[in-house]
Design an enzyme around this catalytic site. Structure first.
Site, PDB file in Angstrom:
ATOM      1  N   CYS A 104       5.082 -16.416  65.803  1.00  0.00           N
ATOM      2  CA  CYS A 104       6.077 -17.198  66.558  1.00  0.00           C
ATOM      3  C   CYS A 104       6.763 -18.291  65.739  1.00  0.00           C
ATOM      4  O   CYS A 104       7.883 -18.686  66.061  1.00  0.00           O
ATOM      5  CB  CYS A 104       5.481 -17.766  67.838  1.00  0.00           C
ATOM      6  SG  CYS A 104       3.976 -18.708  67.613  1.00  0.00           S
ATOM      7  N   TYR A 120      -5.506 -33.242  66.680  1.00  0.00           N
ATOM      8  CA  TYR A 120      -4.567 -34.055  65.899  1.00  0.00           C
ATOM      9  C   TYR A 120      -5.123 -35.461  65.691  1.00  0.00           C
ATOM     10  O   TYR A 120      -4.587 -36.224  64.907  1.00  0.00           O
ATOM     11  CB  TYR A 120      -3.205 -34.095  66.619  1.00  0.00           C
ATOM     12  CG  TYR A 120      -2.647 -32.700  66.815  1.00  0.00           C
ATOM     13  CD1 TYR A 120      -1.972 -32.057  65.784  1.00  0.00           C
ATOM     14  CD2 TYR A 120      -2.852 -31.998  68.003  1.00  0.00           C
ATOM     15  CE1 TYR A 120      -1.497 -30.760  65.943  1.00  0.00           C
ATOM     16  CE2 TYR A 120      -2.384 -30.706  68.174  1.00  0.00           C
ATOM     17  CZ  TYR A 120      -1.710 -30.091  67.138  1.00  0.00           C
ATOM     18  OH  TYR A 120      -1.259 -28.808  67.298  1.00  0.00           O
ATOM     19  N   ARG A 176       5.406 -26.706  70.119  1.00  0.00           N
ATOM     20  CA  ARG A 176       6.575 -25.856  69.890  1.00  0.00           C
ATOM     21  C   ARG A 176       7.746 -26.690  69.377  1.00  0.00           C
ATOM     22  O   ARG A 176       8.592 -26.178  68.635  1.00  0.00           O
ATOM     23  CB  ARG A 176       6.918 -25.069  71.159  1.00  0.00           C
ATOM     24  CG  ARG A 176       5.799 -24.058  71.452  1.00  0.00           C
ATOM     25  CD  ARG A 176       6.006 -23.282  72.735  1.00  0.00           C
ATOM     26  NE  ARG A 176       4.757 -22.583  73.082  1.00  0.00           N
ATOM     27  CZ  ARG A 176       4.526 -22.003  74.235  1.00  0.00           C
ATOM     28  NH1 ARG A 176       5.454 -22.004  75.176  1.00  0.00           N
ATOM     29  NH2 ARG A 176       3.373 -21.405  74.463  1.00  0.00           N
ATOM     30  N   SER A 212      -1.600 -29.917  71.491  1.00  0.00           N
ATOM     31  CA  SER A 212      -0.541 -30.915  71.353  1.00  0.00           C
ATOM     32  C   SER A 212      -0.310 -31.719  72.633  1.00  0.00           C
ATOM     33  O   SER A 212      -0.188 -32.943  72.584  1.00  0.00           O
ATOM     34  CB  SER A 212       0.750 -30.234  70.915  1.00  0.00           C
ATOM     35  OG  SER A 212       1.099 -29.195  71.820  1.00  0.00           O
ATOM     36  N   LYS A 271      -7.290 -18.060  74.995  1.00  0.00           N
ATOM     37  CA  LYS A 271      -6.120 -18.919  74.855  1.00  0.00           C
ATOM     38  C   LYS A 271      -5.271 -18.762  76.115  1.00  0.00           C
ATOM     39  O   LYS A 271      -4.728 -17.692  76.379  1.00  0.00           O
ATOM     40  CB  LYS A 271      -5.327 -18.511  73.617  1.00  0.00           C
ATOM     41  CG  LYS A 271      -4.040 -19.285  73.426  1.00  0.00           C
ATOM     42  CD  LYS A 271      -3.368 -18.911  72.115  1.00  0.00           C
ATOM     43  CE  LYS A 271      -2.074 -19.681  71.922  1.00  0.00           C
ATOM     44  NZ  LYS A 271      -1.449 -19.377  70.628  1.00  0.00           N
ATOM     45  N   CYS A 295      -0.008 -15.995  63.229  1.00  0.00           N
ATOM     46  CA  CYS A 295       0.827 -15.589  64.353  1.00  0.00           C
ATOM     47  C   CYS A 295       2.244 -15.430  63.825  1.00  0.00           C
ATOM     48  O   CYS A 295       2.528 -15.795  62.682  1.00  0.00           O
ATOM     49  CB  CYS A 295       0.790 -16.612  65.490  1.00  0.00           C
ATOM     50  SG  CYS A 295       1.394 -15.901  67.051  1.00  0.00           S
ATOM     51  N   CYS A 341       5.655 -14.268  69.664  1.00  0.00           N
ATOM     52  CA  CYS A 341       4.485 -14.082  68.801  1.00  0.00           C
ATOM     53  C   CYS A 341       4.423 -12.683  68.195  1.00  0.00           C
ATOM     54  O   CYS A 341       3.452 -12.348  67.508  1.00  0.00           O
ATOM     55  CB  CYS A 341       3.211 -14.351  69.592  1.00  0.00           C
ATOM     56  SG  CYS A 341       3.146 -16.009  70.296  1.00  0.00           S
ATOM     57  N   LYS A 397      -8.729 -22.654  74.206  1.00  0.00           N
ATOM     58  CA  LYS A 397      -7.702 -23.680  74.288  1.00  0.00           C
ATOM     59  C   LYS A 397      -6.836 -23.503  75.507  1.00  0.00           C
ATOM     60  O   LYS A 397      -6.673 -22.375  75.954  1.00  0.00           O
ATOM     61  CB  LYS A 397      -6.874 -23.715  72.992  1.00  0.00           C
ATOM     62  CG  LYS A 397      -5.898 -22.558  72.839  1.00  0.00           C
ATOM     63  CD  LYS A 397      -5.193 -22.607  71.530  1.00  0.00           C
ATOM     64  CE  LYS A 397      -3.796 -23.129  71.735  1.00  0.00           C
ATOM     65  NZ  LYS A 397      -2.897 -22.740  70.635  1.00  0.00           N
TER      66      LYS A 397
END
Ligand code: PBG
Ligand code: ZN
Length: 343
Positions: free
Chosen positions: A135, A331, A223, A292, A213, A133, A143, A266
């Protein structure tokens, strides 16, 4: 038929035959009838690779336990991932320089390209996926390429962006990426990337498409981690509206037709219905990204003593798998592997 000592007219409150608790009474029985199991080999660990000082480490405030890492830290995490027999890692790059068109994303000496080469040199048997991507590489945090179009609107322009994404994907491939993972949500990028990978000699390199997404508030901590918060506007012109399920089916079908080998959904926990439908309809390897914000919610509640972290981690991951995910990006990957090993 039956003889009873007591009043024959009295009906039992619960019919005795169809009791569901019998197989729940002991762990021996629960194990025996358990339908879903997690395996470290289906779990992928996201890593934030920072350019510059190899010893660099910077904790991410909104994601306790997660850090931006220089090369040394990245290699340590990769070693741990290999030892834990994880499915692999996925790399996100934090470049030293950002510009309007995200040049560092497709620089052969960029942070992802150099990290992949270093990792694969040392751990050739570790699967290294790379997020594609712009971004993380654009100074505006979007993006793609931002332009004022004929109608006077500021837009993330699709086809120019796809051209750059293709360059980024090929440059990841040349560096040694084992799995190309476009997360941009531009139209036609899977087909375009597939075509150029094929003519560049990478016919055997698979693509994991971030297909369904959603435009989600749960990406906020990411972010912070990747320094990719847009300086204006948001991502709703390319990420999907949370209200839509049929559209998710359409984009997944399109991505498969364009050559996606693995399709991803996601966030995970708020899309369990979508995961289930995609798995049933397309029977493709289906990945789910526990993003996240899902991580941060569990960690925050855990830190307050409001929930049992370990327990909720395993519960969420198991539920994501039960919904139909064959692969989970999380994670918690290393922690989950440890918990699994202890069982
Ligand atoms: C980049 C990208 C994002 C995530 C994965 N790839 C952020 C975004 O779309 O803003 C989110 C992952 C997470 O929240 O953990 N496009
Ligand atoms: Zn992006």
């Amino acid at each position: 038929m039956h003889t009873h000592d007591h009043d024959e007219l009295e009906e039992p409150l619960v019919p005795a035959r169809a009791r569901t608790r019998r197989t729940r009474m002991t762990e021996m029985h629960r194990r025996l009838v358990r339908e879903t199991s997690l395996d470290a080999s289906n779990v992928i660990l996201p890593l934030f690779a920072a350019e510059g000082d190899p010893k660099f480490r910077k904790p991410i405030a909104s994601m306790p336990g997660v850090e931006q890492l220089g090369l040394i830290g990245i290699l340590k995490q990769c070693e741990a991932a290999l030892e834990a027999r994880l499915g692999g890692v996925i790399l996100f790059g934090i470049p030293e320089h950002k510009d309007e068109v995200g040049s560092e994303a497709y620089n052969d000496e960029g942070i992802i390209q150099t990290s992949v080469r270093e990792i694969k040199k040392r751990f050739p048997e570790l699967l290294v996926a790379t997020d594609v991507c712009l971004c993380e590489y654009t100074d505006h945090g979007h993006c793609g390429v931002v332009e004022r179009t004929a109608n006077g609107r500021i837009e993330i322009v699709n086809d120019k962006t796809v051209e750059l994404l293709v360059r980024e994907a090929v440059s990841h491939a040349e560096a040694g990426s084992d799995l190309i993972a476009p997360s941009d949500m531009m139209d036609g990028r899977i087909g375009a990337i597939r075509e150029v990978l094929d003519v560049s000699g990478f016919t055997s390199l698979p693509i994991m498409s971030y297909s369904a997404k959603y435009a989600s508030g749960l990406y906020g901590p990411f972010r912070d981690a990747a320094g990719s918060t847009p300086t204006f506007g948001d991502r709703r012109s390319h990420q999907m509206d949370v209200a839509n399920a049929e559209e998710a089916m359409r984009v997944v079908q399109r991505d498969i037709e364009e050559g996606a080998d693995i399709v991803m959904v996601k966030p995970a926990i708020s899309s369990l219905d979508i995961i289930r439908r995609i798995r049933e309809q397309f029977t493709m390897p289906t990945a789910a990204y526990q993003v996240s914000g899902e991580y941060s919610m569990i960690m925050a509640a855990g830190a307050n003593g409001w929930i049992d972290e370990d327990r909720v981690i395993m519960e969420c991951l198991t539920s994501i798998k039960r919904a139909g995910a064959s692969i989970i990006l999380t994670y918690f990957a290393l922690r989950a592997a440890e918990l699994l090993a202890k069982r």
